[in-house]
Structures are given as C-alpha cells and as structure tokens.
Design a protein around this motif. Structure first.
Motif, PDB file in Angstrom:
ATOM      1  N   LYS A 108       0.806  -1.223   0.000  1.00 25.77           N
ATOM      2  CA  LYS A 108       0.000   0.000   0.000  1.00 25.77           C
ATOM      3  C   LYS A 108       0.842   1.277   0.000  1.00 25.77           C
ATOM      4  N   SER A 109       2.166   1.130   0.184  1.00 24.29           N
ATOM      5  CA  SER A 109       3.012   2.321   0.093  1.00 24.29           C
ATOM      6  C   SER A 109       3.158   2.788  -1.346  1.00 24.29           C
ATOM      7  N   VAL A 110       2.843   1.901  -2.303  1.00 28.61           N
ATOM      8  CA  VAL A 110       2.838   2.287  -3.719  1.00 28.61           C
ATOM      9  C   VAL A 110       1.468   2.884  -4.007  1.00 28.61           C
ATOM     10  N   GLN A 111       1.409   4.179  -4.163  1.00 29.02           N
ATOM     11  CA  GLN A 111       0.116   4.848  -4.304  1.00 29.02           C
ATOM     12  C   GLN A 111       0.283   6.165  -5.045  1.00 29.02           C
ATOM     13  N   VAL A 112      -0.852   6.684  -5.497  1.00 33.85           N
ATOM     14  CA  VAL A 112      -0.895   8.008  -6.112  1.00 33.85           C
ATOM     15  C   VAL A 112      -2.278   8.580  -5.839  1.00 33.85           C
ATOM     16  N   SER A 113      -2.340   9.908  -5.652  1.00 33.49           N
ATOM     17  CA  SER A 113      -3.598  10.533  -5.225  1.00 33.49           C
ATOM     18  C   SER A 113      -3.967  11.714  -6.110  1.00 33.49           C
ATOM     19  N   VAL A 114      -5.260  11.987  -6.128  1.00 33.24           N
ATOM     20  CA  VAL A 114      -5.780  13.177  -6.787  1.00 33.24           C
ATOM     21  C   VAL A 114      -6.756  13.849  -5.825  1.00 33.24           C
ATOM     22  N   THR A 115      -6.641  15.167  -5.692  1.00 33.96           N
ATOM     23  CA  THR A 115      -7.512  15.926  -4.801  1.00 33.96           C
ATOM     24  C   THR A 115      -8.438  16.804  -5.631  1.00 33.96           C
ATOM     25  N   LEU A 116      -9.738  16.682  -5.379  1.00 35.27           N
ATOM     26  CA  LEU A 116     -10.711  17.457  -6.154  1.00 35.27           C
ATOM     27  C   LEU A 116     -10.741  18.913  -5.692  1.00 35.27           C
ATOM     28  N   ASP A 117     -10.671  19.804  -6.639  1.00 37.02           N
ATOM     29  CA  ASP A 117     -10.789  21.243  -6.397  1.00 37.02           C
ATOM     30  C   ASP A 117     -12.091  21.683  -7.063  1.00 37.02           C
ATOM     31  N   VAL A 118     -13.177  21.620  -6.280  1.00 37.88           N
ATOM     32  CA  VAL A 118     -14.512  21.910  -6.816  1.00 37.88           C
ATOM     33  C   VAL A 118     -14.778  23.406  -6.670  1.00 37.88           C
ATOM     34  N   GLU A 119     -14.896  24.099  -7.782  1.00 37.80           N
ATOM     35  CA  GLU A 119     -15.100  25.545  -7.762  1.00 37.80           C
ATOM     36  C   GLU A 119     -16.585  25.869  -7.906  1.00 37.80           C
ATOM     37  N   PHE A 120     -17.077  26.773  -7.030  1.00 38.78           N
ATOM     38  CA  PHE A 120     -18.490  27.157  -7.084  1.00 38.78           C
ATOM     39  C   PHE A 120     -18.656  28.549  -6.499  1.00 38.78           C
ATOM     40  N   PRO A 121     -19.674  29.281  -6.943  1.00 35.03           N
ATOM     41  CA  PRO A 121     -19.898  30.655  -6.457  1.00 35.03           C
ATOM     42  C   PRO A 121     -20.380  30.654  -5.008  1.00 35.03           C
ATOM     43  N   PRO A 122     -20.356  31.804  -4.339  1.00 36.93           N
ATOM     44  CA  PRO A 122     -20.749  31.873  -2.923  1.00 36.93           C
ATOM     45  C   PRO A 122     -22.180  31.416  -2.675  1.00 36.93           C
ATOM     46  N   GLN A 123     -22.339  30.649  -1.586  1.00 42.27           N
ATOM     47  CA  GLN A 123     -23.648  30.217  -1.109  1.00 42.27           C
ATOM     48  C   GLN A 123     -23.761  30.670   0.349  1.00 42.27           C
ATOM     49  N   LEU A 124     -24.756  31.519   0.633  1.00 45.85           N
ATOM     50  CA  LEU A 124     -24.853  32.155   1.945  1.00 45.85           C
ATOM     51  C   LEU A 124     -26.059  31.663   2.732  1.00 45.85           C
ATOM     52  N   SER A 125     -25.916  31.675   4.051  1.00 45.60           N
ATOM     53  CA  SER A 125     -27.018  31.311   4.938  1.00 45.60           C
ATOM     54  C   SER A 125     -26.806  32.014   6.276  1.00 45.60           C
ATOM     55  N   GLY A 126     -27.851  31.986   7.121  1.00 43.90           N
ATOM     56  CA  GLY A 126     -27.752  32.619   8.433  1.00 43.90           C
ATOM     57  C   GLY A 126     -29.120  33.004   8.943  1.00 43.90           C
ATOM     58  N   GLU A 127     -29.198  33.316  10.232  1.00 45.62           N
ATOM     59  CA  GLU A 127     -30.465  33.719  10.851  1.00 45.62           C
ATOM     60  C   GLU A 127     -30.880  35.080  10.307  1.00 45.62           C
ATOM     61  N   GLU A 128     -32.061  35.143   9.690  1.00 44.94           N
ATOM     62  CA  GLU A 128     -32.443  36.334   8.936  1.00 44.94           C
ATOM     63  C   GLU A 128     -32.974  37.466   9.806  1.00 44.94           C
ATOM     64  N   THR A 129     -33.659  37.144  10.911  1.00 45.61           N
ATOM     65  CA  THR A 129     -34.248  38.177  11.761  1.00 45.61           C
ATOM     66  C   THR A 129     -33.746  38.008  13.186  1.00 45.61           C
ATOM     67  N   LEU A 130     -33.215  39.103  13.746  1.00 42.44           N
ATOM     68  CA  LEU A 130     -32.717  39.078  15.110  1.00 42.44           C
ATOM     69  C   LEU A 130     -33.363  40.209  15.894  1.00 42.44           C
ATOM     70  N   GLN A 131     -33.902  39.883  17.068  1.00 44.05           N
ATOM     71  CA  GLN A 131     -34.496  40.872  17.963  1.00 44.05           C
ATOM     72  C   GLN A 131     -33.596  41.022  19.178  1.00 44.05           C
TER      73      GLN A 131
END
Length: 248
Positions: A108-131
C-alpha cells in the motif's frame, strides 16, 4: 579425500536479499489519468469526473485498491487488476478538498492521489431576523461556502455601513463572516446585507435587526427587602395582639 567447503556467506546477506526483493516489489509505479505524482483536479458541481489508475512496470497481475479519504471504495471484480476506473457523478460542493487514492494491494506504500478542487460561487445562509434589546450586544453571522475564496462587504439599509471603533467588530473564518455590535442603540435598527463576491459570482444575504426598547428592570434586592419588612411587621403585629386574638 579433500573436503569441499561452501563459500562463506557474508554477514547480512539475507537482509540484503530481502531488501532487493522489496525494491523489486516497490519498483512498480501507479498513475491516475497518466499522472504518476499526486495532483489537484479542478471541476464544477454537477459535472462528472472519471479517474483511471494504471500499473506500470508490472510482470504479473496486480490488484488495485481505491480510497476516498480514509474509506475504501467498493470495486467490481473486473475492475481491480492492473487497471481500475472510478467515476464521481455528480460532483457537488461537499467533494471539494476530497482526496481519491489508488494503492497497490500487496504494497500500500505504492500509491498516487488526486484531490478534487470543486469551484463554485458563494452560497450564503444565516439567521435572517434578530431581535435585541437596547444596550445589549448582538452578532450577525453570515455563513458562506465558496471556492475560490471571496471578499466580503457589509451594508446597512442599502448604503455603506459606517463602522464605529469600539462598537463594531468584523471577524472572518473560512466559512463565516461576523459583524458584532456592542450596546445596540435604536439607530442600529435596520437591514444589514452581507455581500460575498468571488471570481465565479456574487452572493447576498439580508439580516433584519430589530432593536427593542429596554425593559424596565425591577430591583430584586429592594423587592426582597420590602417583603422581609412586611413579613416581620405582620409577625410582630400578630404577637402584640395575641392576647386580644386569643380572647376573641
């Protein structure tokens, strides 16, 4: 009759032999999509990614293994020897940064890897109303998922937000942008907009801050003290009139 003597075997020869065999075993090379070194692979959500792992310098059938992170990927029987393929479909935002590794089963020391670089525009969330009551502290948290990294700006009521030293504080982590306001005032009431912009697009999120009047606070100590005084007064009043009360 002359005796034959076997040539002396130098000390450490078995170790050298084992080391030589190990070198032969590890002389194999793997490649993913014709790349023998680890590499990143850029992609977008919704697309498909095909990965092909190939054994090089092999003189026999070599079994291959695939891993997604630390977890092993299940392969069909006809997709394990000398060459192996996997497909990621559809790619989504959670695949960003995930590493796929092809390994030689017997070493298993003989190996090769690839890392995904998934690009996407901003996605926002959060509590909309605060009192919040006047003179209390509040934090607006704009959660953001984006790749590549983006720039963030806060606005108030569609205009520029004027930051006051000591009252406003901006903090940023890899997935959240926070606006903190100390001792809110009526003038802080309004709509705050978080704008996150990257090379792939822009995301906006509105936060409605409602500042309520400070509620009257009753002094607990004074109320308790008054209650004690009333109870003691009643007690002594009853004691002073006990003779009359008993006669009745």
């Amino acid at each position: 009759m002359a005796q034959r003597h076997s040539p002396a075997i130098p000390y450490g020869a078995p170790v050298l032999a084992i080391s030589f065999l190990a070198c032969v075993a590890t002389g194999l090379e793997l490649s993913i999509n014709n790349q023998a070194a680890d590499f990143p692979l850029s992609t977008r959500p919704g697309s498909s990614v095909s990965l092909s792992c190939l054994v090089h310098n092999s003189s026999q059938a070599e079994k291959l293994l695939w891993y997604r992170g630390d977890g092993q990927v299940g392969l069909k029987d006809g997709n394990k020897v000398n060459i192996s393929h996997i497909c990621i479909h559809p790619v989504n935002e959670s695949d960003n940064g995930v590493t796929f590794t092809c390994k030689l089963a017997r070493d298993k020391s003989v190996q090769v890897s690839v890392t995904l670089d998934v690009e996407f525009p901003p996605q926002l969330s959060g509590e909309e109303t605060l009192q919040i009551e006047e003179e209390k502290d509040v934090t607006l948290t704009c959660n953001s998922k984006t790749n590549p990294q983006a720039q963030t700006t806060w606005y108030k009521d569609n205009g520029s937000l004027i930051l006051q030293q000591g009252r406003h504080e901006l903090r940023q982590t890899s997935e959240a942008f926070r606006l903190s306001i100390r001792k809110v005032q009526k003038s802080d009431n309004g709509t705050y907009t978080c704008v996150v912009e990257s090379s792939l697009g822009k995301g906006t999120k509105d936060f409605h801050l409602i500042v309520e009047e400070k509620k009257a606070v009753f002094p607990k100590e004074a109320i308790i003290a008054a209650a004690v005084v009333v109870i003691i007064t009643l007690f002594f009043g009853i004691v002073a009139r006990k003779d009359k009360l008993f006669k009745v």
